[in-house]
Design a protein around this motif. Sequence first.
Motif, PDB file in Angstrom:
ATOM      1  N   GLY A   1      25.611 -15.737  -3.096  1.00  0.00           N
ATOM      2  CA  GLY A   1      26.120 -15.174  -4.236  1.00  0.00           C
ATOM      3  C   GLY A   1      24.909 -14.036  -4.708  1.00  0.00           C
ATOM      4  O   GLY A   1      25.079 -13.324  -5.818  1.00  0.00           O
ATOM      5  N   VAL A   2      23.823 -14.224  -4.406  1.00  0.00           N
ATOM      6  CA  VAL A   2      22.485 -13.375  -4.617  1.00  0.00           C
ATOM      7  C   VAL A   2      22.506 -12.174  -3.673  1.00  0.00           C
ATOM      8  O   VAL A   2      22.230 -12.373  -2.320  1.00  0.00           O
ATOM      9  CB  VAL A   2      21.354 -14.097  -4.666  1.00  0.00           C
ATOM     10  CG1 VAL A   2      19.929 -13.121  -4.905  1.00  0.00           C
ATOM     11  CG2 VAL A   2      21.413 -15.222  -5.797  1.00  0.00           C
ATOM     12  N   PRO A   3      22.710 -11.000  -3.843  1.00  0.00           N
ATOM     13  CA  PRO A   3      22.740  -9.959  -3.063  1.00  0.00           C
ATOM     14  C   PRO A   3      21.228  -9.801  -2.267  1.00  0.00           C
ATOM     15  O   PRO A   3      20.255 -10.013  -3.050  1.00  0.00           O
ATOM     16  CB  PRO A   3      23.067  -8.594  -3.983  1.00  0.00           C
ATOM     17  CG  PRO A   3      22.653  -9.095  -5.327  1.00  0.00           C
ATOM     18  CD  PRO A   3      22.935 -10.427  -5.507  1.00  0.00           C
ATOM     19  N   GLY A   4      21.306  -9.387  -1.407  1.00  0.00           N
ATOM     20  CA  GLY A   4      19.836  -9.125  -0.204  1.00  0.00           C
ATOM     21  C   GLY A   4      19.582  -7.736  -0.567  1.00  0.00           C
ATOM     22  O   GLY A   4      20.156  -6.794  -1.206  1.00  0.00           O
ATOM     23  N   LYS A   5      18.790  -7.152   0.312  1.00  0.00           N
ATOM     24  CA  LYS A   5      18.539  -5.843   0.082  1.00  0.00           C
ATOM     25  C   LYS A   5      17.982  -5.335   1.641  1.00  0.00           C
ATOM     26  O   LYS A   5      17.561  -5.705   2.691  1.00  0.00           O
ATOM     27  CB  LYS A   5      17.285  -5.576  -0.345  1.00  0.00           C
ATOM     28  CG  LYS A   5      16.002  -6.261  -0.216  1.00  0.00           C
ATOM     29  CD  LYS A   5      14.719  -5.906  -1.314  1.00  0.00           C
ATOM     30  CE  LYS A   5      13.525  -6.495  -0.832  1.00  0.00           C
ATOM     31  NZ  LYS A   5      12.474  -6.353  -1.714  1.00  0.00           N
ATOM     32  N   THR A   6      18.746  -4.086   1.958  1.00  0.00           N
ATOM     33  CA  THR A   6      18.507  -3.596   3.399  1.00  0.00           C
ATOM     34  C   THR A   6      18.317  -2.059   3.229  1.00  0.00           C
ATOM     35  O   THR A   6      18.974  -1.375   2.468  1.00  0.00           O
ATOM     36  CB  THR A   6      19.978  -3.651   4.176  1.00  0.00           C
ATOM     37  OG1 THR A   6      20.229  -5.035   4.151  1.00  0.00           O
ATOM     38  CG2 THR A   6      19.794  -3.184   5.564  1.00  0.00           C
ATOM     39  N   PHE A   7      17.274  -1.443   3.780  1.00  0.00           N
ATOM     40  CA  PHE A   7      16.908   0.087   3.792  1.00  0.00           C
ATOM     41  C   PHE A   7      16.752   0.163   5.305  1.00  0.00           C
ATOM     42  O   PHE A   7      16.680  -0.376   6.327  1.00  0.00           O
ATOM     43  CB  PHE A   7      15.801   0.162   3.159  1.00  0.00           C
ATOM     44  CG  PHE A   7      15.615  -0.145   1.914  1.00  0.00           C
ATOM     45  CD1 PHE A   7      15.834   0.421   0.679  1.00  0.00           C
ATOM     46  CD2 PHE A   7      14.929  -1.578   1.470  1.00  0.00           C
ATOM     47  CE1 PHE A   7      15.976   0.080  -0.459  1.00  0.00           C
ATOM     48  CE2 PHE A   7      14.933  -2.097   0.012  1.00  0.00           C
ATOM     49  CZ  PHE A   7      15.660  -1.088  -0.961  1.00  0.00           C
ATOM     50  N   ALA A   8      16.779   1.671   5.383  1.00  0.00           N
ATOM     51  CA  ALA A   8      16.495   2.201   6.890  1.00  0.00           C
ATOM     52  C   ALA A   8      15.054   2.829   6.551  1.00  0.00           C
ATOM     53  O   ALA A   8      14.957   3.740   5.603  1.00  0.00           O
ATOM     54  CB  ALA A   8      17.397   3.048   7.273  1.00  0.00           C
ATOM     55  N   VAL A   9      14.138   2.609   7.378  1.00  0.00           N
ATOM     56  CA  VAL A   9      12.894   3.187   7.314  1.00  0.00           C
ATOM     57  C   VAL A   9      12.818   4.473   8.475  1.00  0.00           C
ATOM     58  O   VAL A   9      13.418   4.080   9.640  1.00  0.00           O
ATOM     59  CB  VAL A   9      11.842   2.239   7.497  1.00  0.00           C
ATOM     60  CG1 VAL A   9      10.498   2.966   8.247  1.00  0.00           C
ATOM     61  CG2 VAL A   9      11.701   1.179   6.408  1.00  0.00           C
ATOM     62  N   GLY A  10      12.307   5.472   8.401  1.00  0.00           N
ATOM     63  CA  GLY A  10      12.215   6.648   8.992  1.00  0.00           C
ATOM     64  C   GLY A  10      10.744   7.157   9.313  1.00  0.00           C
ATOM     65  O   GLY A  10       9.954   7.112   8.284  1.00  0.00           O
ATOM     66  N   LEU A  11      10.271   7.082  10.748  1.00  0.00           N
ATOM     67  CA  LEU A  11       8.816   7.729  10.637  1.00  0.00           C
ATOM     68  C   LEU A  11       9.213   9.040  11.776  1.00  0.00           C
ATOM     69  O   LEU A  11       9.578   8.866  12.690  1.00  0.00           O
ATOM     70  CB  LEU A  11       7.965   6.736  11.277  1.00  0.00           C
ATOM     71  CG  LEU A  11       6.589   6.969  11.263  1.00  0.00           C
ATOM     72  CD1 LEU A  11       6.038   6.926   9.795  1.00  0.00           C
ATOM     73  CD2 LEU A  11       5.755   5.942  12.204  1.00  0.00           C
ATOM     74  N   GLY A  12       8.483  10.023  11.336  1.00  0.00           N
ATOM     75  CA  GLY A  12       8.666  11.191  11.949  1.00  0.00           C
ATOM     76  C   GLY A  12       7.411  12.047  12.189  1.00  0.00           C
ATOM     77  O   GLY A  12       6.413  11.819  11.479  1.00  0.00           O
ATOM     78  N   CYS A  13       7.333  12.869  13.493  1.00  0.00           N
ATOM     79  CA  CYS A  13       6.226  13.582  13.526  1.00  0.00           C
ATOM     80  C   CYS A  13       6.682  14.823  14.419  1.00  0.00           C
ATOM     81  O   CYS A  13       7.798  14.997  14.848  1.00  0.00           O
ATOM     82  CB  CYS A  13       5.230  12.960  14.299  1.00  0.00           C
ATOM     83  SG  CYS A  13       5.420  12.491  16.260  1.00  0.00           S
ATOM     84  N   ASP A  14       5.762  16.026  14.160  1.00  0.00           N
ATOM     85  CA  ASP A  14       5.981  17.147  14.915  1.00  0.00           C
ATOM     86  C   ASP A  14       6.318  16.970  16.449  1.00  0.00           C
ATOM     87  O   ASP A  14       5.464  16.097  16.992  1.00  0.00           O
ATOM     88  CB  ASP A  14       4.889  18.336  14.414  1.00  0.00           C
ATOM     89  CG  ASP A  14       5.278  19.705  15.047  1.00  0.00           C
ATOM     90  OD1 ASP A  14       5.181  19.951  16.268  1.00  0.00           O
ATOM     91  OD2 ASP A  14       5.807  20.309  14.036  1.00  0.00           O
ATOM     92  N   ILE A  15       7.043  17.754  17.198  1.00  0.00           N
ATOM     93  CA  ILE A  15       7.329  17.350  18.485  1.00  0.00           C
ATOM     94  C   ILE A  15       6.019  17.626  19.387  1.00  0.00           C
ATOM     95  O   ILE A  15       6.031  17.025  20.627  1.00  0.00           O
ATOM     96  CB  ILE A  15       8.384  18.469  18.992  1.00  0.00           C
ATOM     97  CG1 ILE A  15       8.962  17.967  20.435  1.00  0.00           C
ATOM     98  CG2 ILE A  15       7.950  20.049  19.212  1.00  0.00           C
ATOM     99  CD1 ILE A  15       9.420  16.656  20.272  1.00  0.00           C
TER     100      ILE A  15
END
Length: 517
Positions: free
Chosen positions: A441-455
């Motif tokens: 009954g206690v909500p969890g937490k979910t995120f999406a992490v992004g890591l980017g760099c110049d080509i």
Amino acid sequence: MRIESSKSANFVNFSALRNLALRRYISLPMQKMRIKIRIVANDFMADELMRKAFMGVRLRRLREEKKLKQVELAQALGISASYLNQLEQNQRPLTVPVLLKLNAVFDIDVQLFSEEDEARLITELREALSEGGQDESVSIAEIRELAANMPAVGRTLVSLHRRYREATERGDALAAQLGDDWITGGPARMPFEQVRDFFYARHNHVEILDEAAERLYRDAVLGPRSVHNGLIAYLKHRHDVRVDLTGAEASQRRFDPAQRALHISADLKPGQQAFQMATQLAFLELGDVIDRLADNGGLTGEEARRLARIGLANYFAGALILPYGDFLAAAKASAYDIEALGRRYGVGFETISHRLSTLQRPEARGVPFFFVRVDRAGNISKRQSATDFHFSRVGGSCPLWNVYEAFAQPGKVLTQIARMPDGRTYLWIARTVGRGNAAYGVPGKTFAVGLGCDIRHASQLVYSRGIDLTRPDAATPIGAGCKVCDRPACPQRAFPPIGRAIAVDQNRSPLTPYPVA
């Protein structure tokens, strides 16, 4: 609610009765019918109904619009002038017979007295007044009173707030077009935005904290797998602070100066506990340094400065757990393999990703990354950049970005070559992070992490293996956000671009939403 007739008992819903009377599907001979309203719901429902039945301001407004005196309106409704005065002064509730009589005599829209419209207005007013930045908060009781008795004033406030938001978005769109250097010099609207720009101006690198963390790492004889126990011993020996890891804390970290006790949630993983210990250590050892850094002209209020202090302490914690020189060497040796680095240092994907975005020491630079964390609704809760990637400040970000695709494949590392409208191309890595429910009954937490760099840096990353970095058609066209994106033919467009005319043709149904003229 129950409505009883003197001849027979009929159980009718009040809203249904009102709507039926409005549509004229029924006709009630009010002169021959004695109506009594009995509340049979619970106390809360009774309070709600009685509150909504007091509508004196709306009744006075109706009388003013009809240019009637109290005596004239009372005669038209078949009630006494004193009773009408009590209705207008909210000393008596507006009853169903009076409401139906108003409809019969003046043919008015009974929705003028609708609680559904009032509930909608309350929601809109709460949103508008919560974003106003006013010094004094407005209580829900005051908002209800305004919506119930002065709805026209409430709707005017909502309209003004809507215009304010539109003007702000147009200004942000213009700022995005002028460039990030101009944005950084401009005023931020909210304290957290000021702090975000504070780090952005430093390319997410604070040299003095990195150097202090490396010194402490050496002095405390810490290592990649000994940070947790080492920090417990160091806090006790150097600051006489006892670390308690056994309690079920409501917060992740709580420091009691009087008892010299640092309480860390037992629900956290060892790497997360070490991070919280290192954050408190930053305040104990580098409080003066952090205060000087936070005493910055770009931070205009005490709330922004307090947030900056916490952000700087968190920066130090990351720098202590992942010391600059050692971590940079390990990152290069592993071709920036985030999961391999996480296993080496005993911390999570997000911590490694964030630290990789800070490695910009002039004499020893890593790949200049930009870091972002989003939730399922598209809200960006963290964003840091060691370079000049244009994060959207207006209307969300691009749905074609692989950071949102990560939610469909939880736990899997996704890669994407993405091209911005200005032609710049990037390699993006994305993966979900978070934790499940702490209990039923206690909500969890979910995120999406992004890591980017110049080509141009992509070849240094393990994630570029098997990808042809030279193929222009391999890149996914993305944008900073629909309201500032210049792509005219994007099928995922959710909003028209700000400041651009829309091609509207009733004889054509284009494939692209909001085609630009």
